[in-house]
Design an enzyme around this catalytic site. Structure first.
Site, short mmCIF file in Angstrom:
data_model
loop_
_atom_site.label_atom_id
_atom_site.label_comp_id
_atom_site.label_asym_id
_atom_site.label_seq_id
_atom_site.Cartn_x
_atom_site.Cartn_y
_atom_site.Cartn_z
N HIS A 1 0.80 -1.22 0.00
CA HIS A 1 0.00 0.00 0.00
C HIS A 1 0.83 1.27 0.00
O HIS A 1 0.31 2.35 -0.25
CB HIS A 1 -0.98 -0.01 1.17
CG HIS A 1 -2.17 -0.87 0.89
ND1 HIS A 1 -2.10 -2.22 0.79
CD2 HIS A 1 -3.46 -0.55 0.63
CE1 HIS A 1 -3.28 -2.71 0.50
NE2 HIS A 1 -4.14 -1.72 0.39
N LYS B 1 -13.82 -7.53 -9.69
CA LYS B 1 -12.98 -8.36 -10.54
C LYS B 1 -12.37 -9.53 -9.76
O LYS B 1 -12.35 -10.67 -10.25
CB LYS B 1 -11.86 -7.49 -11.14
CG LYS B 1 -11.14 -8.14 -12.30
CD LYS B 1 -10.27 -7.12 -13.03
CE LYS B 1 -9.52 -7.78 -14.17
NZ LYS B 1 -8.83 -6.82 -15.04
N ASP B 2 -11.93 -9.25 -8.54
CA ASP B 2 -11.36 -10.33 -7.71
C ASP B 2 -12.41 -11.37 -7.36
O ASP B 2 -12.12 -12.56 -7.29
CB ASP B 2 -10.75 -9.76 -6.42
CG ASP B 2 -9.39 -9.13 -6.66
OD1 ASP B 2 -8.88 -9.23 -7.80
OD2 ASP B 2 -8.82 -8.54 -5.72
N GLU C 1 6.09 -33.81 -2.40
CA GLU C 1 4.91 -33.29 -3.07
C GLU C 1 5.34 -32.53 -4.33
O GLU C 1 6.46 -32.01 -4.40
CB GLU C 1 4.18 -32.33 -2.13
CG GLU C 1 3.57 -33.03 -0.94
CD GLU C 1 2.23 -33.66 -1.29
OE1 GLU C 1 2.22 -34.76 -1.84
OE2 GLU C 1 1.20 -33.04 -1.00
#
Ligand code: HEM
Lengths: 419, 316
Positions: A214, A242-243, A286
């Site tokens: 920010h 949008k998110d 993994e």
């Protein structure tokens, strides 16, 4: 981009005593201006945060049913799968959520790599991101040990054993990590304690990450600074909308895997209870660790292998000082773009190498790919910063189309309002 | 414009969509497992109750003398379509050890619905002693603990010498012959290098030990040529081809209550089906819920997309 206003008396009462609402407004609300040209690649940051929340919520619910003891861990997980209401769903979400967390963060990072989001003044933001990556890796590694299957046990053994490569103190460190002379109940207990703790450490670093974000706001696909209000739109409602849409798409893919391919990304051997006397034919970590595992095994010397593996992440910490090109976005860096694609391919190749035994052609491929990985960061990027001729940059976000020459410097910027 | 990034990400995505260890593993192991069509495959897959009940019968009458099923309780058999009374009667046929009672003694009683399938052996040592050293693994999770799933179990049960087609045997022999030859050539190259070094040393008058010449391998033409351990039985789908379990299924080994002919293949398929259920009893719940969740998410995401379009329509 107004200040925070409200008519609600309750909100006013709280706001006066503790200004949470104006804080939120400035963080993710209408009071936070963002560049107007962010593409869908900018969805992955909020997606990562969303996934982190999913992991914490499912993790806490699983913890209410899980037993961290070598004699009961595997059984307790099976009880969750069979007898706990929706236990199978919780476990499959948490298990696959880890993979999706890495998918999202890897895309988020490659986005940053391509658009030069690590460059000044966002170096600290980037470094905090790499810290998050390291913490995620530790969390995921310890989490994978908890079900106490064959891969849990042998994965833990192989990875902790890496520390024995440290000169002089190696053996001592490993014994200390294990809490004994092999991976055993004390190891499982401490991994469980840490696996519960680390996600909250991640939350704290994410707060710092967003704090740093920010300060200067998001970078954008053009990599140039917004020149004024006409280049910006308020975060809410534009990017919240949008998110949210991006989150919907993400959830569709995530749900498809959870409900139809829940074990696709896992290893069948982890449905065999841990047996310290039976080594599996191939011990593989993994998938999200495979590129790093490949780098580890590309180098025949154990200590050097470990150094290379940690080095592959360490280079990311100093990346802002390796890439000295003043141009941020890969769109205006014709040669960088080619090398960026090569790097992405290189990492995928490393992933395949990591999944296969380090012999013959796989070993050689792994060595070449490891070499290329470091060459990219340590040689190619510094040289490109000097020798590459970037394409001309647009003068502003609102006027991205260059109509020839530098004559555009004084061109009027279109205001943000409707044409 | 964004080709670079998209291309890079596409390459990354490719890594997630390919089975990572596929090619290497396939080259090492033997013939491909025959793939059966299972009713539980696919997004709408469900278990076949008849097959599950037959599979339970095979497990109980054949496998349970060696293999446990410790995560399955009798009450779970309701999933197979049995009534509460049938389950109680079924459980009562087993004897379980309970206790200690008020006198501190362990005692035996008939099984109840809440009991789990009892283990066939008191401990691992006893299991190994009764099976020439190999412990028969618990079967509750077998269908998830092997890469081939139910196909793997079916393959093992039908992979014995007299059951596999000749073509499969031939392919194994050829594969092993080739592997031996490759190894021989590598050994030979190493031998030649060592021999050269040895000759140099001898010429220089130093002491040295002559390297051993590798033996040219014989082509493998029969199961005997594979050189399996004495206690093991040939099995085409077991890693290394030698399994400690003797062929468990024989024609008409069980008399199916529903009259289905008990061929070896039928029994193998039924018990594999049953073991898939034992490993993943919530499969039907999961797939059923998945459809609803996905339909909801698709609609919901559509709404979110419309909202996004509406919000963004004034931004250029
Ligand atoms: C728990 C994991 C993470 C969370 C929750 C998270 C969250 C976020 C959020 C919400 C944003 C703003 C939206 C965006 O630009 O996409 C952001 C930006 C950013 N993140 Fe992360 N992040 C995580 C991990 C990482 C990692 C591992 C890195 C890289 C090493 C990283 C590097 C960055 C950078 C450079 C930005 C600024 C991007 C720009 O404006 O272009 N983040 N992060």
């Amino acid at each position: 981009m107004s200040g925070f206003q409200t008519n609600s008396r309750v909100i006013k009462w709280i706001e006066y005593r503790m200004p949470v609402f104006s804080f939120l407004n400035h963080s993710i609300g209408a009071g936070y201006p963002a560049p107007k040209n962010l593409s869908y690649m900018w969805n992955f940051g909020s997606l990562a945060g969303f996934t982190l929340v999913i992991m914490i919520v499912t993790g806490i619910l699983l913890a209410m049913q899980y037993t961290a003891h070598v004699d009961y861990a595997f059984d307790s997980v099976e009880r969750i799968m069979r007898d706990v209401n929706f236990g199978w769903l919780l476990r499959y979400i948490h298990m696959n959520g880890a993979s999706f967390f890495f998918i999202v963060v890897y895309i988020h990072m490659f986005r940053g790599l391509y658009y030069g989001s690590y460059k000044a003044p966002r170096e600290l933001l980037w470094i905090l991101g790499v810290v998050i990556l390291l913490l995620m890796m530790m969390t995921a590694f310890m989490g994978y040990v908890l079900p106490w299957g064959q891969m849990s046990f042998w994965g833990a053994k192989v990875i902790t054993n890496l520390f024995s490569a440290v000169p002089i103190f190696g053996e001592g460190i490993v014994t200390w990590l294990w809490g004994g002379f092999t991976v055993d109940n004390p190891t499982l207990n401490r991994f469980y304690a840490l696996h519960y703790l680390m996600p909250f450490v991640i939350v704290a670093v994410v707060v710092l990450h967003i704090w740093a974000l920010h300060q200067f706001g998001s970078n954008n696909p053009l990599g140039i600074d917004p020149k004024g209000p006409q280049d910006k739109i308020p975060f809410h409602p534009y990017y919240t909308a949008k998110d949210s849409f991006g989150m919907g798409v993400f959830l569709i893919v995530f749900a498809a895997v959870i409900f139809y391919l829940p074990n696709y990304m896992g290893h069948p051997d982890n449905y065999i209870p841990a047996d310290p006397l039976a080594t599996p034919a191939h011990i593989v970590p993994e998938w999200y660790f495979l590129p790093f595992y490949a780098i580890l095994r590309a180098i025949p010397d154990k200590l050097l292998g470990v150094i290379a593996m940690f080095g592959s992440i360490a280079v990311l910490f100093v990346l802002p000082w390796l890439d000295r090109s003043p141009v941020k976005s890969g769109r205006f860096r014709p040669i960088f773009r080619i090398f960026f694609v090569l790097l992405a391919i290189d990492v995928v190749v490393l992933g395949f190498v990591g999944a296969n035994p380090p012999e013959g052609a796989w070993l050689i491929t792994g060595q070449i790919a490891t070499f290329w990985y470091f060459l990219h960061f340590l040689v190619v990027l510094p040289l490109l910063g000097v020798f590459e001729r970037p394409k001309p940059l647009p003068t502003s976000i609102s006027e991205p189309v260059l109509k020839g020459g530098g004559s555009l410097a004084g061109a009027p910027a279109k205001p943000m309002e409707k044409a | 414009m964004r080709k670079g990034l998209l291309f890079g990400l596409a390459a990354l995505a490719a890594s997630a969509s390919l089975p990572l260890a596929g090619p290497a593993v396939a080259a090492e192991e033997g013939p491909a497992l025959p793939k059966l069509e299972w009713s539980f495959d696919g997004p709408f897959g469900t278990y076949d109750r008849q097959s599950l009940q037959r599979g339970l019968q095979v497990y109980r009458e054949v496998c349970s003398s060696c293999h446990g099923l410790k995560y399955v309780a009798f009450r779970n058999l309701a999933d197979l379509g049995y009534s509460e009374d049938e389950i109680k009667a079924f459980a009562a046929e087993y004897t379980v050890t309970d206790g200690p009672d008020d006198d501190g003694e362990m005692f035996e009683r008939p099984g109840a619905a809440s009991d789990y399938f009892p283990a066939p052996f008191p401990n691992e040592k006893a299991a190994a002693a009764a099976n020439s050293g190999a412990v028969p693994p618990d079967l509750s999770l077998m269908a998830k603990a092997r890469a081939g799933g139910a196909d793997h179990i079916h393959g093992i049960l039908t992979g014995y010498e007299d059951l596999v087609p000749d073509a499969v045997l031939q392919s194994i022999f050829e594969h092993e012959t080739m592997k031996n030859e490759e190894k021989y050539e590598a050994d030979l190259a190493e031998y030649n290098d060592k021999l050269e070094a040895y000759n140099d040393k001898v010429e220089a008058g130093e002491q040295a030990r002559r390297p051993l010449e590798p033996v040219q391998p014989q082509p493998i033409e029969s199961i005997e040529d594979l050189g399996l351990a004495e206690v093991s039985n040939f099995n085409a789908y077991f890693p290394g081809y030698g399994i400690a379990m003797a062929q468990p299924l024989y024609e008409d080994g069980v008399a199916y209550a529903d009259g289905t002919p008990a061929t070896i293949d039928q029994m193998a398929a039924d018990v594999s089906h049953f073991l898939m259920w034992a490993a993943e009893p919530k499969l039907e719940d999961r797939k059923g819920a998945g459809i609803k969740v996905l339909i909801f998410l698709v609609v919901f995401t559509g709404v979110l997309y419309a909202a996004k379009r509406k919000v963004w329509k004034d931004v250029h």
